[in-house]
Scaffold this motif. Sequence first.
Motif, PDB file in Angstrom:
ATOM      1  N   SER A 134       0.810  -1.213   0.000  1.00 30.35           N
ATOM      2  CA  SER A 134       0.000   0.000   0.000  1.00 30.35           C
ATOM      3  C   SER A 134       0.848   1.270   0.000  1.00 30.35           C
ATOM      4  N   HIS A 135       2.111   1.170   0.409  1.00 30.00           N
ATOM      5  CA  HIS A 135       3.031   2.303   0.471  1.00 30.00           C
ATOM      6  C   HIS A 135       4.272   1.941  -0.336  1.00 30.00           C
ATOM      7  N   ILE A 136       4.515   2.682  -1.405  1.00 38.03           N
ATOM      8  CA  ILE A 136       5.576   2.341  -2.352  1.00 38.03           C
ATOM      9  C   ILE A 136       6.553   3.504  -2.489  1.00 38.03           C
ATOM     10  N   ASN A 137       7.848   3.189  -2.450  1.00 38.64           N
ATOM     11  CA  ASN A 137       8.910   4.141  -2.784  1.00 38.64           C
ATOM     12  C   ASN A 137       9.430   3.751  -4.160  1.00 38.64           C
ATOM     13  N   LEU A 138       9.544   4.723  -5.031  1.00 31.40           N
ATOM     14  CA  LEU A 138       9.876   4.452  -6.419  1.00 31.40           C
ATOM     15  C   LEU A 138      11.024   5.342  -6.883  1.00 31.40           C
ATOM     16  N   THR A 139      12.023   4.729  -7.513  1.00 29.76           N
ATOM     17  CA  THR A 139      13.069   5.478  -8.201  1.00 29.76           C
ATOM     18  C   THR A 139      13.043   5.032  -9.658  1.00 29.76           C
ATOM     19  N   ILE A 140      12.900   5.994 -10.554  1.00 32.47           N
ATOM     20  CA  ILE A 140      12.867   5.690 -11.982  1.00 32.47           C
ATOM     21  C   ILE A 140      13.795   6.648 -12.713  1.00 32.47           C
ATOM     22  N   VAL A 141      14.625   6.087 -13.567  1.00 37.15           N
ATOM     23  CA  VAL A 141      15.562   6.871 -14.366  1.00 37.15           C
ATOM     24  C   VAL A 141      15.224   6.634 -15.831  1.00 37.15           C
ATOM     25  N   SER A 142      14.941   7.723 -16.557  1.00 40.64           N
ATOM     26  CA  SER A 142      14.525   7.586 -17.946  1.00 40.64           C
ATOM     27  C   SER A 142      14.853   8.848 -18.743  1.00 40.64           C
ATOM     28  N   GLY A 143      15.242   8.637 -19.978  1.00 41.48           N
ATOM     29  CA  GLY A 143      15.455   9.754 -20.890  1.00 41.48           C
ATOM     30  C   GLY A 143      14.158  10.489 -21.207  1.00 41.48           C
ATOM     31  N   ALA A 144      13.029   9.850 -20.955  1.00 39.36           N
ATOM     32  CA  ALA A 144      11.726  10.480 -21.204  1.00 39.36           C
ATOM     33  C   ALA A 144      11.499  11.698 -20.310  1.00 39.36           C
ATOM     34  N   PHE A 145      12.263  11.815 -19.232  1.00 36.73           N
ATOM     35  CA  PHE A 145      12.097  12.942 -18.310  1.00 36.73           C
ATOM     36  C   PHE A 145      12.941  14.153 -18.700  1.00 36.73           C
ATOM     37  N   GLN A 146      13.758  14.005 -19.737  1.00 33.27           N
ATOM     38  CA  GLN A 146      14.603  15.108 -20.198  1.00 33.27           C
ATOM     39  C   GLN A 146      13.734  16.314 -20.533  1.00 33.27           C
TER      40      GLN A 146
ATOM     41  N   ALA B 105       0.046   5.385  -0.802  1.00 29.05           N
ATOM     42  CA  ALA B 105       1.096   6.401  -0.788  1.00 29.05           C
ATOM     43  C   ALA B 105       2.200   5.998  -1.761  1.00 29.05           C
ATOM     44  N   LEU B 106       2.626   6.953  -2.583  1.00 25.49           N
ATOM     45  CA  LEU B 106       3.662   6.709  -3.576  1.00 25.49           C
ATOM     46  C   LEU B 106       4.696   7.820  -3.493  1.00 25.49           C
ATOM     47  N   SER B 107       5.925   7.458  -3.172  1.00 23.32           N
ATOM     48  CA  SER B 107       7.041   8.388  -3.168  1.00 23.32           C
ATOM     49  C   SER B 107       7.784   8.202  -4.486  1.00 23.32           C
ATOM     50  N   ILE B 108       7.937   9.295  -5.241  1.00 19.93           N
ATOM     51  CA  ILE B 108       8.530   9.209  -6.583  1.00 19.93           C
ATOM     52  C   ILE B 108       9.834   9.992  -6.643  1.00 19.93           C
ATOM     53  N   ARG B 109      10.861   9.324  -7.096  1.00 24.77           N
ATOM     54  CA  ARG B 109      12.135   9.972  -7.431  1.00 24.77           C
ATOM     55  C   ARG B 109      12.352   9.691  -8.910  1.00 24.77           C
ATOM     56  N   ALA B 110      12.117  10.701  -9.746  1.00 19.33           N
ATOM     57  CA  ALA B 110      12.211  10.551 -11.212  1.00 19.33           C
ATOM     58  C   ALA B 110      13.383  11.371 -11.723  1.00 19.33           C
ATOM     59  N   LEU B 111      14.331  10.692 -12.373  1.00 22.33           N
ATOM     60  CA  LEU B 111      15.567  11.320 -12.822  1.00 22.33           C
ATOM     61  C   LEU B 111      15.826  11.038 -14.292  1.00 22.33           C
ATOM     62  N   THR B 112      16.629  11.914 -14.914  1.00 18.34           N
ATOM     63  CA  THR B 112      17.151  11.613 -16.246  1.00 18.34           C
ATOM     64  C   THR B 112      18.435  10.800 -16.052  1.00 18.34           C
ATOM     65  N   PRO B 113      18.907  10.116 -17.083  1.00 17.31           N
ATOM     66  CA  PRO B 113      20.170   9.376 -16.947  1.00 17.31           C
ATOM     67  C   PRO B 113      21.339  10.252 -16.499  1.00 17.31           C
ATOM     68  N   ASP B 114      21.391  11.510 -16.946  1.00 18.32           N
ATOM     69  CA  ASP B 114      22.463  12.421 -16.542  1.00 18.32           C
ATOM     70  C   ASP B 114      22.422  12.747 -15.065  1.00 18.32           C
ATOM     71  N   GLU B 115      21.245  12.713 -14.470  1.00 16.97           N
ATOM     72  CA  GLU B 115      21.086  13.032 -13.043  1.00 16.97           C
ATOM     73  C   GLU B 115      21.327  11.823 -12.136  1.00 16.97           C
ATOM     74  N   ASP B 116      21.382  10.661 -12.707  1.00 17.74           N
ATOM     75  CA  ASP B 116      21.521   9.423 -11.934  1.00 17.74           C
ATOM     76  C   ASP B 116      22.990   9.156 -11.626  1.00 17.74           C
ATOM     77  N   VAL B 117      23.481   9.801 -10.598  1.00 14.10           N
ATOM     78  CA  VAL B 117      24.891   9.631 -10.224  1.00 14.10           C
ATOM     79  C   VAL B 117      25.038   8.910  -8.908  1.00 14.10           C
TER      80      VAL B 117
END
Length: 98
Positions: free
Chosen positions: A49-61, A86-98
């Motif tokens: 019911s409570h999810i933490n999410l990290t997604i890295v995609s060029g689609a966010f550029q 509850a959904l915690s979202i961390r959405a990054l571009t590949p350049d931001e994924d360090v």
Amino acid sequence: MSEGPVAREIRRKLSESFAPTRLEIEDDSARHAGHHHEGGIDGRPGGESHINLTIVSGAFQGLNRVARQRAVTAALKAELAGPVHALSIRALTPDEDV
């Protein structure tokens, strides 16, 4: 740890929508034991019911943080209307994924 049915559906939808280079889905429901929204797809305690999410995609550029989160929540509209409270979202571009 294996993913439950909600996490598998989230993974499928986000993979199809964003072709991520990295996708991490963490079920954080156990930290919310006793919460009135506890329970996921089957209504049992601890059930996705409570999810933490990290997604890295060029689609966010070129998208700001709010636009990225809106895109992810749009893709997961059914899950947010049902089993996911509850959904915690961390959405990054590949350049931001360090």
